[in-house]
Design a protein around this motif. Structure first.
Motif, mmCIF file in Angstrom:
data_model
loop_
_atom_site.group_PDB
_atom_site.id
_atom_site.type_symbol
_atom_site.label_atom_id
_atom_site.label_comp_id
_atom_site.label_asym_id
_atom_site.label_seq_id
_atom_site.Cartn_x
_atom_site.Cartn_y
_atom_site.Cartn_z
ATOM 1 N N ARG A 11 0.815 -1.173 -0.063
ATOM 2 C CA ARG A 11 0.265 0.085 0.267
ATOM 3 C C ARG A 11 1.099 1.116 0.037
ATOM 4 N N MET A 12 0.075 2.319 -0.448
ATOM 5 C CA MET A 12 1.154 3.558 -0.384
ATOM 6 C C MET A 12 1.378 3.848 0.853
ATOM 7 N N CYS A 13 0.587 3.721 1.895
ATOM 8 C CA CYS A 13 0.928 3.939 3.198
ATOM 9 C C CYS A 13 2.216 3.177 3.742
ATOM 10 N N ASP A 14 2.453 2.147 3.198
ATOM 11 C CA ASP A 14 3.703 1.348 3.486
ATOM 12 C C ASP A 14 5.021 1.918 2.900
ATOM 13 N N ILE A 15 4.732 2.576 1.598
ATOM 14 C CA ILE A 15 5.717 3.306 1.390
ATOM 15 C C ILE A 15 6.221 4.482 2.104
ATOM 16 N N SER A 16 4.929 5.326 2.422
ATOM 17 C CA SER A 16 5.253 6.251 2.972
ATOM 18 C C SER A 16 6.042 6.228 4.515
ATOM 19 N N ALA A 17 5.695 5.035 5.214
ATOM 20 C CA ALA A 17 6.318 4.459 6.316
ATOM 21 C C ALA A 17 7.786 4.188 6.031
ATOM 22 N N ALA A 20 9.925 7.504 5.520
ATOM 23 C CA ALA A 20 10.186 7.968 6.642
ATOM 24 C C ALA A 20 11.177 7.407 7.668
ATOM 25 N N LEU A 21 11.296 5.967 7.571
ATOM 26 C CA LEU A 21 11.928 5.219 8.556
ATOM 27 C C LEU A 21 13.288 4.912 7.957
ATOM 28 N N ARG A 22 13.394 4.941 6.538
ATOM 29 C CA ARG A 22 14.572 4.620 5.534
ATOM 30 C C ARG A 22 15.213 3.278 6.100
ATOM 31 N N PRO A 23 14.604 2.179 5.697
ATOM 32 C CA PRO A 23 15.279 0.867 5.815
ATOM 33 C C PRO A 23 16.340 0.681 4.779
ATOM 34 N N ASP A 24 17.085 -0.184 4.686
ATOM 35 C CA ASP A 24 18.061 -0.310 3.720
ATOM 36 C C ASP A 24 17.365 -1.043 2.379
ATOM 37 N N TYR A 25 16.503 -1.771 2.631
ATOM 38 C CA TYR A 25 15.684 -2.396 1.568
ATOM 39 C C TYR A 25 14.159 -2.629 2.015
ATOM 40 N N ILE A 26 13.331 -2.674 0.866
ATOM 41 C CA ILE A 26 12.025 -2.976 0.951
ATOM 42 C C ILE A 26 11.718 -4.097 -0.067
ATOM 43 N N GLY A 27 10.839 -4.908 0.183
ATOM 44 C CA GLY A 27 10.314 -6.045 -0.583
ATOM 45 C C GLY A 27 9.045 -5.985 -1.165
ATOM 46 N N PHE A 28 8.936 -6.502 -2.487
ATOM 47 C CA PHE A 28 7.649 -6.546 -3.076
ATOM 48 C C PHE A 28 7.441 -7.958 -3.468
ATOM 49 N N GLN A 41 2.025 -3.996 -11.977
ATOM 50 C CA GLN A 41 1.435 -2.619 -12.150
ATOM 51 C C GLN A 41 1.506 -1.846 -10.751
ATOM 52 N N GLN A 42 1.111 -2.627 -9.557
ATOM 53 C CA GLN A 42 1.179 -2.154 -8.300
ATOM 54 C C GLN A 42 2.595 -1.690 -7.792
ATOM 55 N N ALA A 43 3.271 -2.584 -8.023
ATOM 56 C CA ALA A 43 4.726 -2.397 -7.674
ATOM 57 C C ALA A 43 5.490 -1.193 -8.343
ATOM 58 N N GLN A 44 5.078 -0.980 -9.462
ATOM 59 C CA GLN A 44 5.484 0.303 -10.386
ATOM 60 C C GLN A 44 4.912 1.498 -9.750
ATOM 61 N N ARG A 45 3.716 1.527 -9.428
ATOM 62 C CA ARG A 45 3.206 2.611 -8.789
ATOM 63 C C ARG A 45 3.826 2.931 -7.401
ATOM 64 N N LEU A 46 4.223 1.848 -6.781
ATOM 65 C CA LEU A 46 4.704 2.217 -5.241
ATOM 66 C C LEU A 46 6.239 2.537 -5.475
ATOM 67 N N ARG A 47 6.920 1.852 -6.313
ATOM 68 C CA ARG A 47 8.258 2.195 -6.585
ATOM 69 C C ARG A 47 8.583 3.919 -6.904
ATOM 70 N N ALA A 48 7.483 4.016 -7.849
ATOM 71 C CA ALA A 48 7.626 5.666 -7.948
ATOM 72 C C ALA A 48 7.741 6.472 -6.907
ATOM 73 N N GLN A 49 7.007 6.148 -5.873
ATOM 74 C CA GLN A 49 6.940 6.831 -4.528
ATOM 75 C C GLN A 49 8.143 6.608 -3.588
ATOM 76 N N LEU A 50 8.790 5.379 -3.844
ATOM 77 C CA LEU A 50 9.702 5.014 -2.987
ATOM 78 C C LEU A 50 11.127 6.093 -3.171
#
Length: 95
Positions: A11-17, A20-28, A41-50
Motif C-alpha cells: 500500500r502507499m501508506c507502507d511506502i510512506s512509512a 520516513a524510516l529509511r530501511p536499507d531494503y524494501i520487498g515486493f 503495475q502495483q509495484a511500479q506505482r509503489l516504486r515511483a513513490q519510494l
C-alpha cells in the motif's frame, strides 16, 4: 553492520512509512499465493513513490527468469530474492 529490510509492502501508506524510516531494503512479493502479493503495475506505482536510496527487492517463488529479468531491467526492482527451487542453471539463465 546490520541491514534492515521491510518486506511485503503493498500500500502507499507502507511506502510512506518506509520513506520516513529509511530501511536499507524494501520487498515486493511477486508470489501469487502470498497474501502480500503485488502485481507488476502495483509495484511500479509503489516504486515511483519510494525514496531512491532505498533498494527495492523483488521476492519470487519459481518465477520464469524472463519475468524476473524484465522487472530488474525496467527498474521496478533493484535486486531479486529467490525462494523456490531455483538451481544453478536457473541462475545462469537469469544472469
Amino acid at each position: 553492520m546490520t541491514k534492515v529490510k521491510f518486506c511485503g509492502l503493498r500500500r502507499m501508506c507502507d511506502i510512506s512509512a518506509a520513506n520516513a524510516l529509511r530501511p536499507d531494503y524494501i520487498g515486493f512479493v511477486f508470489a501469487p499465493k502470498s497474501r502480500r502479493y503485488v502485481s507488476v503495475q502495483q509495484a511500479q506505482r509503489l516504486r515511483a513513490q519510494l525514496r531512491r536510496e532505498i533498494c527495492a527487492v523483488g521476492v519470487f517463488v519459481n518465477e520464469a527468469p524472463k519475468t524476473v529479468a524484465q522487472l530488474l531491467n525496467s527498474g521496478v526492482i533493484d535486486m531479486a530474492q529467490l525462494h523456490g527451487a531455483e538451481d544453478a542453471a536457473y541462475l545462469c539463465t537469469l544472469r
